[in-house]
Design a protein around this motif. Structure first.
Motif, PDB file in Angstrom:
ATOM      1  N   VAL A  57      88.877   8.849  89.592  1.00 49.38           N
ATOM      2  CA  VAL A  57      88.494   9.376  88.281  1.00 49.38           C
ATOM      3  C   VAL A  57      89.756   9.552  87.447  1.00 49.38           C
ATOM      4  O   VAL A  57      90.698  10.227  87.855  1.00 49.38           O
ATOM      5  N   CYS A  58      89.760   8.910  86.270  1.00 46.74           N
ATOM      6  CA  CYS A  58      90.902   9.023  85.364  1.00 46.74           C
ATOM      7  C   CYS A  58      90.398   8.938  83.929  1.00 46.74           C
ATOM      8  O   CYS A  58      89.248   8.571  83.684  1.00 46.74           O
ATOM      9  N   SER A  59      91.248   9.266  83.009  1.00 46.97           N
ATOM     10  CA  SER A  59      90.847   9.274  81.603  1.00 46.97           C
ATOM     11  C   SER A  59      90.544   7.858  81.119  1.00 46.97           C
ATOM     12  O   SER A  59      91.345   6.942  81.316  1.00 46.97           O
ATOM     13  N   PRO A  60      89.401   7.687  80.466  1.00 44.00           N
ATOM     14  CA  PRO A  60      89.067   6.374  79.915  1.00 44.00           C
ATOM     15  C   PRO A  60      89.605   6.180  78.496  1.00 44.00           C
ATOM     16  O   PRO A  60      88.946   5.594  77.638  1.00 44.00           O
ATOM     17  N   THR A  61      90.811   6.674  78.234  1.00 41.48           N
ATOM     18  CA  THR A  61      91.376   6.669  76.893  1.00 41.48           C
ATOM     19  C   THR A  61      91.334   5.288  76.244  1.00 41.48           C
ATOM     20  O   THR A  61      90.962   5.153  75.089  1.00 41.48           O
ATOM     21  N   PHE A  62      91.699   4.260  76.970  1.00 44.26           N
ATOM     22  CA  PHE A  62      91.740   2.927  76.381  1.00 44.26           C
ATOM     23  C   PHE A  62      90.445   2.149  76.615  1.00 44.26           C
ATOM     24  O   PHE A  62      90.067   1.314  75.806  1.00 44.26           O
ATOM     25  N   ALA A  63      89.752   2.433  77.697  1.00 44.53           N
ATOM     26  CA  ALA A  63      88.504   1.724  78.009  1.00 44.53           C
ATOM     27  C   ALA A  63      87.310   2.319  77.275  1.00 44.53           C
ATOM     28  O   ALA A  63      86.263   1.700  77.195  1.00 44.53           O
ATOM     29  N   ILE A  64      87.419   3.516  76.772  1.00 43.75           N
ATOM     30  CA  ILE A  64      86.386   4.328  76.132  1.00 43.75           C
ATOM     31  C   ILE A  64      85.390   4.880  77.151  1.00 43.75           C
ATOM     32  O   ILE A  64      85.015   6.031  77.073  1.00 43.75           O
ATOM     33  N   VAL A  65      84.961   4.082  78.117  1.00 39.91           N
ATOM     34  CA  VAL A  65      84.032   4.591  79.129  1.00 39.91           C
ATOM     35  C   VAL A  65      84.458   4.092  80.508  1.00 39.91           C
ATOM     36  O   VAL A  65      84.838   2.931  80.667  1.00 39.91           O
ATOM     37  N   ASN A  66      84.446   4.988  81.467  1.00 37.04           N
ATOM     38  CA  ASN A  66      84.611   4.642  82.880  1.00 37.04           C
ATOM     39  C   ASN A  66      83.283   4.927  83.572  1.00 37.04           C
ATOM     40  O   ASN A  66      82.616   5.912  83.271  1.00 37.04           O
ATOM     41  N   PHE A  79      83.417   9.344  79.186  1.00 36.06           N
ATOM     42  CA  PHE A  79      83.828   8.779  77.902  1.00 36.06           C
ATOM     43  C   PHE A  79      85.037   9.518  77.340  1.00 36.06           C
ATOM     44  O   PHE A  79      85.191  10.713  77.533  1.00 36.06           O
ATOM     45  N   ASP A  80      85.848   8.782  76.590  1.00 35.65           N
ATOM     46  CA  ASP A  80      86.939   9.369  75.821  1.00 35.65           C
ATOM     47  C   ASP A  80      86.903   8.708  74.444  1.00 35.65           C
ATOM     48  O   ASP A  80      87.205   7.522  74.312  1.00 35.65           O
ATOM     49  N   PHE A  81      86.527   9.475  73.427  1.00 37.84           N
ATOM     50  CA  PHE A  81      86.371   8.940  72.085  1.00 37.84           C
ATOM     51  C   PHE A  81      87.584   9.221  71.195  1.00 37.84           C
ATOM     52  O   PHE A  81      87.512   9.070  69.981  1.00 37.84           O
ATOM     53  N   TYR A  82      88.707   9.595  71.799  1.00 40.66           N
ATOM     54  CA  TYR A  82      89.896   9.972  71.050  1.00 40.66           C
ATOM     55  C   TYR A  82      90.403   8.843  70.149  1.00 40.66           C
ATOM     56  O   TYR A  82      90.801   9.067  69.022  1.00 40.66           O
ATOM     57  N   ARG A  83      90.413   7.632  70.647  1.00 37.33           N
ATOM     58  CA  ARG A  83      91.018   6.511  69.929  1.00 37.33           C
ATOM     59  C   ARG A  83      90.071   5.758  68.998  1.00 37.33           C
ATOM     60  O   ARG A  83      90.471   4.770  68.394  1.00 37.33           O
ATOM     61  N   PHE A 106      79.879  12.554  80.804  1.00 39.92           N
ATOM     62  CA  PHE A 106      80.924  13.519  80.469  1.00 39.92           C
ATOM     63  C   PHE A 106      81.738  12.944  79.318  1.00 39.92           C
ATOM     64  O   PHE A 106      82.308  11.862  79.434  1.00 39.92           O
ATOM     65  N   LEU A 107      81.799  13.680  78.213  1.00 45.73           N
ATOM     66  CA  LEU A 107      82.402  13.179  76.984  1.00 45.73           C
ATOM     67  C   LEU A 107      83.625  13.993  76.603  1.00 45.73           C
ATOM     68  O   LEU A 107      83.551  15.226  76.544  1.00 45.73           O
ATOM     69  N   GLU A 108      84.721  13.293  76.353  1.00 41.89           N
ATOM     70  CA  GLU A 108      85.910  13.920  75.797  1.00 41.89           C
ATOM     71  C   GLU A 108      86.054  13.471  74.350  1.00 41.89           C
ATOM     72  O   GLU A 108      85.724  12.337  74.022  1.00 41.89           O
ATOM     73  N   TRP A 109      86.497  14.372  73.481  1.00 43.64           N
ATOM     74  CA  TRP A 109      86.682  14.114  72.061  1.00 43.64           C
ATOM     75  C   TRP A 109      85.354  13.695  71.410  1.00 43.64           C
ATOM     76  O   TRP A 109      85.304  12.844  70.532  1.00 43.64           O
ATOM     77  N   ALA A 110      84.278  14.330  71.837  1.00 47.79           N
ATOM     78  CA  ALA A 110      82.941  14.016  71.324  1.00 47.79           C
ATOM     79  C   ALA A 110      82.792  14.365  69.847  1.00 47.79           C
ATOM     80  O   ALA A 110      81.897  13.835  69.181  1.00 47.79           O
TER      81      ALA A 110
END
Length: 140
Positions: A57-66, A79-83, A106-110
């Protein structure tokens, strides 16, 4: 209604993650809010461990979703919607299919896609305290 949890040290995180999941009942979509470095990814990683994921488990910062595979839950989406440069980019990856799949999301930067969040989304604040502990507040 809100539910509060405290992570005093990293040694406590998995116990807190288990308590968190146990108290969330049938809710499956969670939007985590917190400052950069507050521990969103770390807490999601602990939750995924409790849910018996087989993947790293790692941040999906560039992939948007893992997508993680869980022994007990099937697929789990992180998900990571930061970018994102536009909320419409989230629609391009089919977020609605994920959100209504019945699987954990699980959503980051939702806040970057707030207009597309489902009504049953649980907002979770992670707040770093002065003593470096973390307060987790789930808004049910």
């Amino acid at each position: 209604m809100t539910k509060e949890f405290v992570i005093n040290t990293l040694d406590d995180i998995e116990t807190t993650a288990k308590d968190f999941i146990d108290q969330m009942q049938d809710n499956k979509v969670f939007a985590f809010n917190g400052k950069m470095g507050a521990g969103k990814t770390t807490f999601i990683k602990a939750i995924c461990s409790v849910l018996q994921t087989q993947d790293n488990v790692c941040s999906p910062t560039f992939a948007i979703v893992n997508v993680y595979n869980s022994i007990t839950q099937g697929e789990i989406y992180h998900f990571d919607f930061y970018r994102l440069t536009s909320p419409l980019q989230a629609l391009d990856i089919g977020i609605e299919e994920y959100f209504y799949s019945g699987q954990y999301c699980f959503l980051e930067w939702a806040e970057n896609i707030e207009e597309f969040l489902p009504e049953n989304c649980i907002f979770v604040d992670i707040i770093e305290q002065e003593d470096k502990s973390r307060k987790i507040i789930a808004h049910l």
